[in-house]
Design an enzyme around this catalytic site. Sequence first.
Site, PDB file in Angstrom:
ATOM      1  N   LYS A  50       7.951  34.686  15.136  1.00 56.93           N
ATOM      2  CA  LYS A  50       9.403  34.623  14.972  1.00 56.93           C
ATOM      3  C   LYS A  50       9.909  33.191  15.220  1.00 56.93           C
ATOM      4  CE  LYS A  50       9.537  38.787  13.633  1.00 56.93           C
ATOM      5  NZ  LYS A  50       9.482  40.017  14.375  1.00 56.93           N
TER       6      LYS A  50
HETATM    7  C1  PLP Z   1       9.255  41.533  14.444  1.00 57.41           C
HETATM    8  C2  PLP Z   1      10.243  42.599  14.064  1.00 57.41           C
HETATM    9  C3  PLP Z   1      10.586  43.657  14.929  1.00 57.41           C
HETATM   10  C4  PLP Z   1       9.849  43.926  16.200  1.00 57.41           C
HETATM   11  O1  PLP Z   1       9.823  42.881  17.064  1.00 57.41           O
HETATM   12  P1  PLP Z   1       8.862  42.987  18.360  1.00 57.41           P
HETATM   13  O2  PLP Z   1       9.381  41.919  19.248  1.00 57.41           O
HETATM   14  O3  PLP Z   1       7.466  42.711  17.862  1.00 57.41           O
HETATM   15  O4  PLP Z   1       9.004  44.343  18.911  1.00 57.41           O
HETATM   16  C5  PLP Z   1      11.592  44.519  14.577  1.00 57.41           C
HETATM   17  N1  PLP Z   1      12.227  44.390  13.393  1.00 57.41           N
HETATM   18  C6  PLP Z   1      11.923  43.418  12.518  1.00 57.41           C
HETATM   19  C7  PLP Z   1      12.682  43.324  11.242  1.00 57.41           C
HETATM   20  C8  PLP Z   1      10.902  42.505  12.821  1.00 57.41           C
HETATM   21  O5  PLP Z   1      10.567  41.558  11.934  1.00 57.41           O
END
Ligand code: PLP
Length: 387
Positions: free
Chosen positions: A189
């Site tokens: 991210k």
């Molecule tokens: C990465 C992601 C999540 C989950 O994030 P985590 O921190 O791994 O739980 C949820 N929704 C979207 C759209 C994502 O890309």
Amino acid sequence: MTDPAAHFLPFARPDISEAEVCAVIDALRSGWVTTGPKARAFEEAFSHFLGGAVQAIAVNSATAGLHLALEALGIGPGDEVIAPTLTFTATVEVVRYLGADPVLVDVDPLTLNIDPAKIRAAVTPRTKAIMPVHYGGLSCNMDAILTIAREHGLKVVEDAAHALPTTYQGQLVGQLASDVTVFSFYANKTITTGEGGMAVTRNPQLADRMRVMRLHGMSRDAFDRFTSKTPAWYYEVVAPGFKYNLTDIAAALGLVQLQRLPQFLQRRQHLATRYQKQLAGLPLVLPADAPAGDVHAWHLYVVRLTSSARMGRDELIQALSDRGIGTSVHYVPLHRHPYWRDRYGLSPEQFPHADAAYQSMVSLPLFTAMQDSDQDRVIATLHELLA
Ligand SMILES: *Cc1c(COP(=O)(O)O)cnc(C)c1O
């Protein structure tokens, strides 16, 4: 010939500098490794980043944050929550944790964000909430979504896993009039804590509930406010909560990453602009830019092959991989996954735009530590394969 594997360009890679390494070492040496002063400081810095009017609740994943948000809003069995089909399963698995049912809808073919007209058409007497996902880092049409929510008395929980920092009509995602907004700090991210997330809200009752449920349903924080003479060992359990707290080790990493966010954004914008210019003319639908004056976080750079392209999506991914370029697909839409498809009797014809996008889409490498020369190679290879 050089071995392409030796030069393999991944689709994403975290950007960890010496400053993060030092911050984590400090956290380790401090003697406090679980949730403590660093997690608190990270929450304060995050709230400050969003203008200070929200409370920030640090959690060990965005999935945890989304779960806490829906729990605090009282979502339960029999309730329906509207979400896009073109998202990661985490967005809606949390609806099922609470015994409620996600209602998946199609996306806008231009932005690939949830289509407000489809939300409106999906509202039933059981609908309790809407979960917009700011796909790739481009804000959803929040005016339209918040209007529908107001008209029908629905809650809004934004899945902002891609949207740090994203603006909508000049305001940061996280500052808007929804109930809770949840960010992800997963490895790929826009900032990372390894695993982690942040739930933000302007509503103090929701913030209190999420804080209590984040750590076993223990009311210690709330209780403290009433009786400062309480001994340190005393706490009360007020609900069967969860174990969703963020460690100080992760928070130390997050504090540095948050400081670097402005540079990260600049770098992502630079790379995205180069892709937009240099891929124009190929048989590709390029991602929509943010409207003038707004910020696209550019978490993802997703192109779609047009029908005139000389190869299909799978072939393109293979050809790029053979040439040492990693890609991904965001996402296999939820209606195509066995669990969601079979439980709710879904078929691709119900989601023509998301399904067509899925079949033609490729996420190209886009990460801050990527060099312009890495990107030049991706662009040249796409010209070689598609022009
Ligand atoms: C990465 C992601 C999540 C989950 O994030 P985590 O921190 O791994 O739980 C949820 N929704 C979207 C759209 C994502 O890309």
